[in-house]
Design an enzyme around this catalytic site. Structure first.
Site, mmCIF file in Angstrom:
data_model
loop_
_atom_site.group_PDB
_atom_site.id
_atom_site.type_symbol
_atom_site.label_atom_id
_atom_site.label_comp_id
_atom_site.label_asym_id
_atom_site.label_seq_id
_atom_site.Cartn_x
_atom_site.Cartn_y
_atom_site.Cartn_z
ATOM 1 N N ARG A 24 0.846 -1.328 -0.008
ATOM 2 C CA ARG A 24 -0.014 0.005 -0.118
ATOM 3 C C ARG A 24 0.985 1.301 -0.007
ATOM 4 O O ARG A 24 0.419 2.121 -0.553
ATOM 5 C CB ARG A 24 -0.987 0.160 1.283
ATOM 6 C CG ARG A 24 -1.984 -0.990 0.977
ATOM 7 C CD ARG A 24 -2.797 -1.076 2.619
ATOM 8 N NE ARG A 24 -1.819 -1.680 3.532
ATOM 9 C CZ ARG A 24 -2.141 -1.489 5.179
ATOM 10 N NH1 ARG A 24 -3.656 -0.760 5.331
ATOM 11 N NH2 ARG A 24 -1.377 -1.731 5.865
ATOM 12 N N ASN A 42 -6.085 -2.884 1.922
ATOM 13 C CA ASN A 42 -6.017 -4.435 2.128
ATOM 14 C C ASN A 42 -7.494 -4.750 2.046
ATOM 15 O O ASN A 42 -8.426 -3.990 2.829
ATOM 16 C CB ASN A 42 -5.270 -4.850 3.281
ATOM 17 C CG ASN A 42 -3.815 -4.850 3.282
ATOM 18 O OD1 ASN A 42 -3.322 -4.704 1.967
ATOM 19 N ND2 ASN A 42 -3.081 -4.618 4.494
#
Length: 99
Positions: A24, A42
């Site tokens: 990320r 996520n």
């Protein structure tokens, strides 16, 4: 040309070893570097998903990055892109990691 400046929005989901490997953070950094906005998070199925918005040429670069690069420790099995559409203005002001 002008076509490369057309704004588009596309949703993505990345499959593979993409959680717990700073995916990320790297996605956010790459998106910002390319001048894109959107988000990344996520999922509870072990994937990473989000949305990209920006000039079509930059979104294409980011899609390629998501399919082939990701974070250094990641292993990408596949990248799904959907809901691609031309937009008149961006819906976000930056590229965020969503918890």
């Amino acid at each position: 040309g002008a076509e490369g400046n057309t704004l588009i929005s596309v949703d993505y989901e990345i499959f593979g070893k993409v959680q717990g490997v700073f995916f990320r953070k790297h996605t956010q950094a790459e998106g910002k570097k390319l001048g894109l906005v959107g988000w990344v998070q996520n999922t509870d199925r072990g994937t990473v998903q989000g949305k990209l918005q920006g000039p079509i040429s930059k979104v294409r670069e980011m899609q390629k990055w998501l399919e082939t690069r990701g974070s250094p420790e990641s292993h990408i099995d596949k990248a799904n892109f959907k809901n691609e559409k031309v937009i008149l203005k961006l819906d976000y002001s930056d590229f965020q990691i969503v918890k």
